[in-house]
Scaffold this motif. Structure first.
Motif, short mmCIF file in Angstrom:
data_model
loop_
_atom_site.label_atom_id
_atom_site.label_comp_id
_atom_site.label_asym_id
_atom_site.label_seq_id
_atom_site.Cartn_x
_atom_site.Cartn_y
_atom_site.Cartn_z
N HIS A 195 28.38 40.82 45.29
CA HIS A 195 28.34 39.30 45.20
C HIS A 195 28.74 38.73 43.77
CE1 HIS A 195 26.55 39.34 49.15
NE2 HIS A 195 25.63 40.16 48.63
N LEU A 196 29.87 39.60 43.21
CA LEU A 196 30.35 39.00 42.03
C LEU A 196 31.65 38.49 42.01
CD1 LEU A 196 29.26 42.09 39.66
CD2 LEU A 196 28.36 39.67 39.76
N ARG A 197 32.05 37.66 41.18
CA ARG A 197 33.46 36.89 41.06
C ARG A 197 33.83 37.27 39.75
NH1 ARG A 197 35.86 32.96 44.88
NH2 ARG A 197 37.68 32.44 43.76
N LEU A 198 34.88 37.92 39.33
CA LEU A 198 35.22 38.41 38.14
C LEU A 198 36.84 37.74 37.76
CD1 LEU A 198 33.94 41.97 38.06
CD2 LEU A 198 32.81 39.80 37.04
N PRO A 199 36.98 37.06 36.93
CA PRO A 199 38.47 36.58 36.50
C PRO A 199 39.12 38.00 35.96
CG PRO A 199 36.95 35.86 34.87
CD PRO A 199 36.19 36.53 35.84
N CYS A 239 43.47 50.93 38.88
CA CYS A 239 44.11 51.21 37.55
C CYS A 239 45.21 50.33 37.21
CB CYS A 239 44.10 52.59 37.25
SG CYS A 239 45.58 53.46 38.17
N CYS A 240 46.08 50.24 38.19
CA CYS A 240 47.36 49.56 38.09
C CYS A 240 47.78 48.54 38.93
CB CYS A 240 48.55 50.78 38.19
SG CYS A 240 48.58 51.46 39.65
N ALA A 241 46.80 48.21 40.22
CA ALA A 241 47.29 47.13 40.91
C ALA A 241 47.18 45.75 40.36
CB ALA A 241 46.40 47.04 42.22
N ARG A 242 47.94 44.73 41.09
CA ARG A 242 47.61 43.44 40.45
C ARG A 242 47.46 42.79 41.84
NH1 ARG A 242 46.00 42.12 36.22
NH2 ARG A 242 46.90 40.14 36.47
N CYS A 243 47.55 41.40 42.25
CA CYS A 243 47.23 40.44 43.16
C CYS A 243 48.44 39.41 43.19
CB CYS A 243 46.03 40.11 43.21
SG CYS A 243 45.24 39.51 44.76
N HIS A 244 48.70 39.39 44.54
CA HIS A 244 49.93 38.17 44.98
C HIS A 244 49.13 36.75 45.19
CE1 HIS A 244 53.38 40.82 44.72
NE2 HIS A 244 52.60 41.73 45.51
N SER A 245 47.59 37.16 45.79
CA SER A 245 46.71 35.96 46.19
C SER A 245 46.18 35.45 45.22
CB SER A 245 46.29 36.28 47.57
OG SER A 245 45.59 37.56 47.09
N PRO A 246 45.42 34.46 45.08
CA PRO A 246 44.55 34.00 44.17
C PRO A 246 43.12 34.91 43.90
CG PRO A 246 45.17 32.06 45.71
CD PRO A 246 45.57 33.51 46.41
N THR A 247 43.00 35.54 45.02
CA THR A 247 41.68 36.48 45.02
C THR A 247 42.10 37.84 45.64
OG1 THR A 247 40.77 35.58 47.09
CG2 THR A 247 40.09 34.48 44.97
N LEU A 248 41.28 38.57 45.17
CA LEU A 248 41.18 39.97 45.69
C LEU A 248 39.89 40.62 45.83
CD1 LEU A 248 43.03 42.49 46.79
CD2 LEU A 248 42.88 43.43 44.43
N THR A 249 39.60 40.76 47.20
CA THR A 249 38.01 41.17 47.42
C THR A 249 38.08 42.70 47.65
OG1 THR A 249 37.75 39.19 48.68
CG2 THR A 249 36.18 41.03 49.16
N LEU A 250 37.12 43.21 46.88
CA LEU A 250 36.86 44.92 46.97
C LEU A 250 35.64 45.02 47.60
CD1 LEU A 250 38.11 45.99 43.24
CD2 LEU A 250 39.59 45.83 45.44
N LEU A 282 34.35 46.59 32.39
CA LEU A 282 33.67 45.62 31.24
C LEU A 282 32.29 44.94 31.71
CD1 LEU A 282 36.77 44.19 29.40
CD2 LEU A 282 34.98 45.52 28.44
N ALA A 283 32.63 44.91 33.19
CA ALA A 283 31.22 43.96 34.00
C ALA A 283 30.19 45.13 34.20
CB ALA A 283 31.84 43.36 35.15
N GLY A 284 30.36 46.18 33.92
CA GLY A 284 29.20 47.14 34.34
C GLY A 284 29.39 47.97 35.73
N GLY A 334 46.93 35.26 36.46
CA GLY A 334 45.60 36.01 36.82
C GLY A 334 45.00 35.64 38.12
N PHE A 335 43.99 36.36 38.37
CA PHE A 335 43.57 36.28 39.83
C PHE A 335 42.16 36.56 39.58
CE2 PHE A 335 45.10 40.61 39.39
CZ PHE A 335 44.20 41.30 40.01
N ASP A 336 41.22 36.05 40.83
CA ASP A 336 39.86 36.52 40.80
C ASP A 336 39.57 37.62 41.69
OD1 ASP A 336 39.04 34.36 39.15
OD2 ASP A 336 38.56 33.02 40.66
N LEU A 337 38.56 38.47 41.07
CA LEU A 337 38.32 39.66 41.82
C LEU A 337 36.97 39.37 42.43
CD1 LEU A 337 39.10 42.86 42.24
CD2 LEU A 337 37.89 43.04 40.31
#
Length: 100
Positions: free
Chosen positions: A25-29, A87-98, A42-44, A16-19
């Motif tokens: 200013h949200l951090r979502l696993p 819809c389909c991306a994942r993340c190689h790093s521990p976090t991905l910032t959008l 799901l986070a609205g 997994g990773f954190d979004l």
């Protein structure tokens, strides 16, 4: 058009990773079995999706940090430098910032 979450859209990447949502200013696993789009919905956080397979480009979102694992077929290599199909991306790093 907003669709209901479906957890099978993003194949597990083994971890997994954190979004991080820069403007909200949200951090979502994001678990290995979840898509970014599912977690956002799901986070609205309103995200439009249509094909949920990385083909149409409806869910394309700007990313600002991290190392996305692009699994789409709608973005050019140039576009992938700044955007990701959630819809389909994942993340190689521990976090991905959008930029959301």
């Amino acid at each position: 058009m907003q669709t209901l979450p479906t957890t099978a859209q993003a194949a597990p990447a083994g971890h997994g990773f954190d979004l991080i949502l820069e403007r909200s200013h949200l951090r979502l696993p994001v678990a290995p079995c979840e898509s970014i789009a599912d977690v956002l919905l799901l986070a609205g956080v309103a995200v439009e999706t249509l094909c949920e397979q990385g083909v149409c480009g409806t869910c394309v979102t700007r990313w600002t940090a991290g190392e996305p694992d692009h699994r789409d077929s709608c973005l050019s290599p140039e576009e992938q430098r700044t955007h990701v199909a959630v819809c389909c991306a994942r993340c190689h790093s521990p976090t991905l910032t959008l930029d959301l």
